[in-house]
Motif scaffolding. Structure first.
Motif, PDB file in Angstrom:
ATOM      1  N   ALA A   5       0.838  -1.207   0.000  1.00 34.21           N
ATOM      2  CA  ALA A   5       0.000   0.000   0.000  1.00 34.21           C
ATOM      3  C   ALA A   5       0.867   1.250   0.000  1.00 34.21           C
ATOM      4  CB  ALA A   5      -0.941  -0.007   1.201  1.00 34.21           C
ATOM      5  N   ALA A   6       1.944   1.236   0.770  1.00 30.17           N
ATOM      6  CA  ALA A   6       2.842   2.394   0.811  1.00 30.17           C
ATOM      7  C   ALA A   6       3.506   2.601  -0.547  1.00 30.17           C
ATOM      8  CB  ALA A   6       3.896   2.217   1.900  1.00 30.17           C
ATOM      9  N   ARG A   7       3.991   1.547  -1.149  1.00 28.69           N
ATOM     10  CA  ARG A   7       4.623   1.669  -2.466  1.00 28.69           C
ATOM     11  C   ARG A   7       3.607   2.140  -3.526  1.00 28.69           C
ATOM     12  NH1 ARG A   7       9.775  -0.041  -2.774  1.00 28.69           N
ATOM     13  NH2 ARG A   7      10.570  -1.308  -1.056  1.00 28.69           N
ATOM     14  N   ALA A   8       2.375   1.640  -3.429  1.00 29.68           N
ATOM     15  CA  ALA A   8       1.330   2.069  -4.355  1.00 29.68           C
ATOM     16  C   ALA A   8       0.996   3.550  -4.163  1.00 29.68           C
ATOM     17  CB  ALA A   8       0.077   1.213  -4.166  1.00 29.68           C
ATOM     18  N   PHE A   9       1.074   4.042  -2.928  1.00 27.80           N
ATOM     19  CA  PHE A   9       0.835   5.453  -2.644  1.00 27.80           C
ATOM     20  C   PHE A   9       1.821   6.328  -3.416  1.00 27.80           C
ATOM     21  CE2 PHE A   9       2.214   9.171  -0.239  1.00 27.80           C
ATOM     22  CZ  PHE A   9       1.021   9.867  -0.104  1.00 27.80           C
ATOM     23  N   TYR A  10       3.114   6.024  -3.318  1.00 28.46           N
ATOM     24  CA  TYR A  10       4.128   6.841  -4.005  1.00 28.46           C
ATOM     25  C   TYR A  10       3.997   6.725  -5.516  1.00 28.46           C
ATOM     26  CZ  TYR A  10       5.980   7.291   0.632  1.00 28.46           C
ATOM     27  OH  TYR A  10       6.087   7.558   1.969  1.00 28.46           O
ATOM     28  N   ALA A  11       3.695   5.534  -6.008  1.00 28.28           N
ATOM     29  CA  ALA A  11       3.518   5.358  -7.450  1.00 28.28           C
ATOM     30  C   ALA A  11       2.337   6.202  -7.945  1.00 28.28           C
ATOM     31  CB  ALA A  11       3.302   3.882  -7.783  1.00 28.28           C
ATOM     32  N   TYR A  18      -4.791   9.879  -9.570  1.00 30.11           N
ATOM     33  CA  TYR A  18      -5.567  10.331  -8.412  1.00 30.11           C
ATOM     34  C   TYR A  18      -6.712   9.407  -8.051  1.00 30.11           C
ATOM     35  CZ  TYR A  18      -2.574  14.236  -9.304  1.00 30.11           C
ATOM     36  OH  TYR A  18      -1.458  15.005  -9.522  1.00 30.11           O
ATOM     37  N   ASP A  19      -7.279   8.681  -9.013  1.00 33.58           N
ATOM     38  CA  ASP A  19      -8.310   7.691  -8.688  1.00 33.58           C
ATOM     39  C   ASP A  19      -7.712   6.554  -7.861  1.00 33.58           C
ATOM     40  OD1 ASP A  19     -10.228   9.147 -10.020  1.00 33.58           O
ATOM     41  OD2 ASP A  19     -10.083   7.969 -11.873  1.00 33.58           O
ATOM     42  N   GLN A  20      -6.517   6.109  -8.232  1.00 35.02           N
ATOM     43  CA  GLN A  20      -5.836   5.068  -7.459  1.00 35.02           C
ATOM     44  C   GLN A  20      -5.467   5.586  -6.077  1.00 35.02           C
ATOM     45  OE1 GLN A  20      -2.498   3.731  -9.762  1.00 35.02           O
ATOM     46  NE2 GLN A  20      -3.783   2.952 -11.416  1.00 35.02           N
ATOM     47  N   LEU A  21      -5.017   6.822  -6.022  1.00 32.63           N
ATOM     48  CA  LEU A  21      -4.656   7.431  -4.747  1.00 32.63           C
ATOM     49  C   LEU A  21      -5.863   7.475  -3.818  1.00 32.63           C
ATOM     50  CD1 LEU A  21      -2.309   8.749  -3.220  1.00 32.63           C
ATOM     51  CD2 LEU A  21      -2.987  10.922  -4.238  1.00 32.63           C
ATOM     52  N   GLU A  22      -7.014   7.847  -4.364  1.00 32.75           N
ATOM     53  CA  GLU A  22      -8.237   7.912  -3.559  1.00 32.75           C
ATOM     54  C   GLU A  22      -8.569   6.553  -2.941  1.00 32.75           C
ATOM     55  OE1 GLU A  22     -12.844   9.452  -3.869  1.00 32.75           O
ATOM     56  OE2 GLU A  22     -11.611   9.399  -5.671  1.00 32.75           O
ATOM     57  N   GLU A  23      -8.375   5.484  -3.691  1.00 33.61           N
ATOM     58  CA  GLU A  23      -8.664   4.133  -3.197  1.00 33.61           C
ATOM     59  C   GLU A  23      -7.736   3.713  -2.062  1.00 33.61           C
ATOM     60  OE1 GLU A  23      -8.733   1.342  -6.411  1.00 33.61           O
ATOM     61  OE2 GLU A  23     -10.062   2.618  -7.610  1.00 33.61           O
ATOM     62  N   LEU A  24      -6.550   4.285  -2.001  1.00 32.17           N
ATOM     63  CA  LEU A  24      -5.573   3.907  -0.971  1.00 32.17           C
ATOM     64  C   LEU A  24      -5.790   4.614   0.360  1.00 32.17           C
ATOM     65  CD1 LEU A  24      -2.405   4.046  -3.225  1.00 32.17           C
ATOM     66  CD2 LEU A  24      -3.426   1.979  -2.248  1.00 32.17           C
ATOM     67  N   LEU A  25      -6.557   5.710   0.363  1.00 30.31           N
ATOM     68  CA  LEU A  25      -6.688   6.566   1.543  1.00 30.31           C
ATOM     69  C   LEU A  25      -8.077   6.468   2.163  1.00 30.31           C
ATOM     70  CD1 LEU A  25      -5.083   9.790   0.007  1.00 30.31           C
ATOM     71  CD2 LEU A  25      -3.934   7.932   1.234  1.00 30.31           C
ATOM     72  N   THR A  26      -8.134   6.585   3.501  1.00 28.81           N
ATOM     73  CA  THR A  26      -9.423   6.677   4.176  1.00 28.81           C
ATOM     74  C   THR A  26      -9.990   8.078   3.963  1.00 28.81           C
ATOM     75  OG1 THR A  26      -8.500   7.461   6.270  1.00 28.81           O
ATOM     76  CG2 THR A  26      -8.691   5.045   5.988  1.00 28.81           C
TER      77      THR A  26
END
Length: 115
Positions: A5-11, A18-26
């Motif tokens: 999840a952390a690596r996906a955040f930076y990627a 930004y759609d992927q980023l939204e899925e990673l965050l509460t």
């Protein structure tokens, strides 16, 4: 919190996904960094998409330290010319998704705070 999840955040940040980023965050996500605190997933994504001074950056992850409910990522933020902007340690909190990140840096590069 999982390293993936952390690596996906930076990627997602580096790629402007930004759609992927939204899925990673509460929804209650908080990013506490030396120059400001961003409260809420929408505020964070809006800042990343529309307000940050440099959008063509890359996070080079050098190490990940995994704890029970948090992990720390050590790395370097680089600009489009591969110049080092700063060294950082981010402490990620959360379980299935990231609920908070606290950023510690060697310095805040002036180009990151100019607006």
């Amino acid at each position: 919190m999982h390293e993936d999840a952390a690596r996906a955040f930076y990627a997602a940040v580096d790629e402007g996904a930004y759609d992927q980023l939204e899925e990673l965050l509460t929804p209650e996500f908080v990013h506490d960094r030396p120059d400001q605190t961003l409260r809420g997933r929408e505020a964070f994504i809006s800042f990343m998409r529309d307000e940050r001074p440099l959008t063509e950056t890359r996070h080079d992850i050098e190490a990940v330290y995994v704890g029970e409910s948090e992990l720390a990522v050590r790395g370097t933020l680089r600009d489009a010319d591969d110049e080092r902007l700063l060294k950082f340690v981010d402490v990620h909190e959360g379980e299935a998704r990231i609920s908070a990140i606290t950023t510690y840096t060697t310095q805040v590069a002036s180009r990151l705070t100019e607006q």
